[in-house]
Design a protein around this motif. Structure first.
Motif, short mmCIF file in Angstrom:
data_model
loop_
_atom_site.label_atom_id
_atom_site.label_comp_id
_atom_site.label_asym_id
_atom_site.label_seq_id
_atom_site.Cartn_x
_atom_site.Cartn_y
_atom_site.Cartn_z
N GLU A 1 32.16 32.22 17.45
CA GLU A 1 32.34 31.35 16.29
C GLU A 1 33.17 32.06 15.24
O GLU A 1 33.18 33.29 15.15
CB GLU A 1 30.97 30.98 15.70
N TYR B 1 34.13 32.45 11.08
CA TYR B 1 33.66 32.26 9.71
C TYR B 1 34.75 32.63 8.72
O TYR B 1 35.68 33.39 9.04
CB TYR B 1 32.44 33.15 9.42
N SER B 2 34.62 32.11 7.52
CA SER B 2 35.46 32.53 6.39
C SER B 2 34.54 32.90 5.23
O SER B 2 33.60 32.16 4.93
CB SER B 2 36.41 31.41 5.96
N ALA C 1 30.03 32.65 2.55
CA ALA C 1 30.56 32.58 3.91
C ALA C 1 30.18 31.24 4.52
O ALA C 1 29.07 30.73 4.28
CB ALA C 1 30.00 33.71 4.77
N ILE C 2 31.08 30.68 5.31
CA ILE C 2 30.86 29.39 5.93
C ILE C 2 31.52 29.38 7.30
O ILE C 2 32.57 30.01 7.51
CB ILE C 2 31.43 28.25 5.05
N LYS C 3 30.92 28.66 8.27
CA LYS C 3 31.57 28.47 9.56
C LYS C 3 32.88 27.71 9.36
O LYS C 3 32.93 26.73 8.60
CB LYS C 3 30.67 27.67 10.50
N ASN C 4 33.91 28.11 10.06
CA ASN C 4 35.19 27.41 9.93
C ASN C 4 35.06 25.95 10.33
O ASN C 4 35.75 25.08 9.77
CB ASN C 4 36.26 28.10 10.78
N TYR D 1 28.92 41.85 5.65
CA TYR D 1 29.59 40.75 6.35
C TYR D 1 29.73 41.09 7.83
O TYR D 1 29.50 40.23 8.70
CB TYR D 1 30.95 40.51 5.71
N LEU E 1 28.20 38.99 10.93
CA LEU E 1 29.04 38.49 12.03
C LEU E 1 28.53 39.00 13.38
O LEU E 1 28.50 38.25 14.37
CB LEU E 1 30.49 38.91 11.81
N HIS F 1 25.55 37.09 14.44
CA HIS F 1 25.84 35.70 14.79
C HIS F 1 26.87 35.61 15.93
O HIS F 1 27.34 34.51 16.23
CB HIS F 1 26.38 34.95 13.57
N GLY G 1 35.17 36.87 11.60
CA GLY G 1 35.40 36.21 10.32
C GLY G 1 36.51 36.86 9.51
O GLY G 1 36.83 38.04 9.69
#
Length: 261
Positions: free
Chosen positions: A4, A6-7, A27-30, A139, A143, A146, A150
């Motif tokens: 996955e 992320y940004s 942070a959010i999933k793209n 971060y 990552l 998860h 990112g």
């Protein structure tokens, strides 16, 4: 199976009176970015029902000017002189954070107390590097937990004439990525962190507008100031990364928002 993406949208904050500096954001999933953007636009349309939808969507949220209802920043900010509109704004932003599963990261530094403790001068350049090392460590942990990769998206500090501030910050970022940290080797960071990009406030980026509210609230807390009557600090606290795949738990002050004094 593809990882996955992320940004992490970040913004800075300074308090010259308290000699403090910080960087923080979300942070959010793209995959959720388009939904986040749509929800933010819907919130703007709801706040300014008398404007054409495109005009409402073009208004940029900036927390310090919202707090002051500063019509010099944007004449439409006059609506924030009403408590009900600020309440509607913060309720809407909190809903966006919840429904898009966002996670708060950041670091705040007291330059004066740190300088007194270590008998040396700490400036904003050093503070930026220290904050970014904290954030990149956390971060990267997020990552890895998860199974994701990112990037960093930072609000540009450049002007039309000069991009020196962004170039300096980019150099600091890649210095950490190239040499690693006390926690992660360079190769370990490079496996999960894709890079950094800079976007200007005027570009009306939804992620950066949401991120703008994070350092403001936590800097007030860090400096011992009470929050404004209308705020979203409780929501943001619950969204701090706290290790593994958790948010808002005991180690939020280590993995999510670190205070360095």
């Amino acid at each position: 199976m593809d990882k996955e993406g992320y940004s992490l949208f970040l913004d800075e904050t300074r308090n010259s009176e308290k000699k403090t500096s910080g960087i923080a954001g979300i942070a959010i999933k793209n995959d959720n970015i388009s939904t986040m953007s749509e929800m933010l636009n819907d919130l703007k349309v709801a706040l300014w029902p008398d404007l054409k939808q495109e005009d409402a969507k073009g208004i940029i949220f900036h927390v310090t000017d919202i707090v002051r209802s500063n019509i010099k920043f944007n004449k439409e900010y006059i609506i924030f002189r009403a408590k009900s509109n600020k309440d509607q704004l913060y309720a809407g932003l909190s809903e966006i954070l919840e429904k898009n599963d966002m996670t708060v990261f950041g670091s705040m530094i007291n330059l004066q107390s740190l300088g007194e403790k270590y008998k040396k001068a700490f400036d904003n350049y050093i503070a930026d590097e220290m904050c970014m090392e904290e954030i990149l460590n956390n971060y990267a942990c997020f990552l890895k937990c998860h199974n994701a990769t990112g990037k960093i998206v930072f609000e540009s500090r450049s002007t039309d004439e000069n991009d020196k501030s962004d170039r300096i910050f980019r150099k600091q970022f890649y210095k950490i990525i190239t040499h690693g940290t006390k926690m992660y080797k360079a190769i370990e960071l490079q496996e999960v962190i894709d890079g950094i990009e800079f976007i200007k406030k005027r570009d009306n980026n939804a992620g950066l507008q949401l991120a703008d509210f994070v350092p403001y609230h936590f800097m007030r807390n860090f400096c011992g100031k009470s929050q404004q009557k209308e705020n979203m600090f409780k929501t943001l606290k619950k969204k701090r990364y706290s290790g593994e795949s958790t948010k808002g738990e005991l180690l939020s002050n280590v993995f999510g928002m670190s205070y360095i004094k």
